[in-house]
Design an enzyme around this catalytic site. Structure first.
Site, PDB file in Angstrom:
ATOM      1  N   SER A 125       0.823  -1.202   0.000  1.00 52.34           N
ATOM      2  CA  SER A 125       0.000   0.000   0.000  1.00 52.34           C
ATOM      3  C   SER A 125       0.871   1.271   0.000  1.00 52.34           C
ATOM      4  O   SER A 125       1.676   1.459  -0.909  1.00 52.34           O
ATOM      5  CB  SER A 125      -0.957  -0.048   1.207  1.00 52.34           C
ATOM      6  N   ASP A 180     -10.151  -4.779  -4.390  1.00 47.45           N
ATOM      7  CA  ASP A 180      -9.659  -3.756  -3.457  1.00 47.45           C
ATOM      8  C   ASP A 180     -10.534  -2.506  -3.562  1.00 47.45           C
ATOM      9  O   ASP A 180     -10.630  -1.891  -4.629  1.00 47.45           O
ATOM     10  CB  ASP A 180      -8.196  -3.414  -3.808  1.00 47.45           C
ATOM     11  N   HIS A 212      -8.005  -5.352  -0.052  1.00 49.86           N
ATOM     12  CA  HIS A 212      -6.772  -4.625   0.294  1.00 49.86           C
ATOM     13  C   HIS A 212      -6.038  -5.442   1.351  1.00 49.86           C
ATOM     14  O   HIS A 212      -6.080  -5.145   2.545  1.00 49.86           O
ATOM     15  CB  HIS A 212      -7.119  -3.220   0.809  1.00 49.86           C
TER      16      HIS A 212
END
Length: 239
Positions: A125, A180, A212
């Site tokens: 991320s 996601d 995610h």
């Protein structure tokens, strides 16, 4: 709070290689996380620690700072941003300051005897975004970059830097879940296409139904890629 400087010493969780140390991997966590927690998460997903015979893994922890998406509350983040979106300006003051800090981490490995082309940097991320800034703007001689569930803003300083300077570029390994909802799969695809158009060699793996998060299949693919970029002594002799 003042921006962090290159003199900041990052807390880090380190996994030593089983054999002789000849390469290093810097794995950056996502927003609000820590290096130690990322290591535990990976161990939970794989049912074992991520380890290598010859590669040291470094999981640093971002220093605490106010984070705008959390209404200014303090969080362990690599940089600040207005919101989690690919269509807003980057907070370059905090990104540039952290590039300096992570340069210190890379330099520590070089001082210990590891060549720059035997160092990989990447992350999950926000960590993957940070890794792309560090590598493509400041350290193009690293072995490679990986970005898991990550993206760059449409007007990223990474793109601007690549437009201004030529030369060899580290390969990018990207993974992203199609489900996601925090960092959209489309943002990652756009990032990949933009970097390819600027001369970066990329590999992109999409994972249907993955949110995610990390998956075992994703981490196994990453591990295989790491070993192609940072082979052990036997693999290097065959090249």
């Amino acid at each position: 709070m003042a921006a962090v400087s290159g003199s900041v010493h990052l807390q880090r969780c380190v996994v030593l290689p089983a054999g002789r140390h000849s390469a290093s991997l810097i794995f950056l966590h996502g927003s609000g996380d820590s290096g130690q927690t990322l290591r535990k998460w990976i161990k939970q997903v794989l049912n074992q620690d991520l380890t290598f015979q010859h590669i040291k893994i470094i999981y640093p922890t971002a220093p605490p700072r106010p984070y705008t998406p959390m209404k200014g509350r303090i969080s362990n983040v690599w940089f600040d941003r207005v919101k989690i979106s690919n269509d807003c300006p980057e907070h370059l003051e905090s990104i540039n300051a952290m590039c300096q800090v992570l340069t210190g981490l890379i330099n520590d490995e070089v001082k210990s005897g590891i060549q720059k082309n035997r160092i990989l940097i990447g992350g999950f991320s926000m960590g993957g975004c940070m890794a792309m800034h560090v590598a493509y703007r400041n350290h193009r001689d690293v072995a490679g970059v990986f970005a898991l569930s990550s993206f760059l803003n449409k007007t990223s300083a990474v793109y601007q830097a690549l437009q201004k300077r030529g030369g060899a570029l580290p390969e990018l390994f990207q993974c992203h879940g199609t489900a996601d909802e925090l960092v959209l799969h489309a943002w990652a695809r756009e990032t990949n296409s933009a970097l390819q158009s600027l001369g970066v060699s990329t590999t992109f793996h999409a994972f249907p139904g993955l949110y995610h998060e990390l998956s075992a299949e994703e981490l196994e693919k990453l591990k295989s890629w790491i070993l192609t970029k940072l082979p052990g002594e036997t693999g290097r002799q065959k090249e």
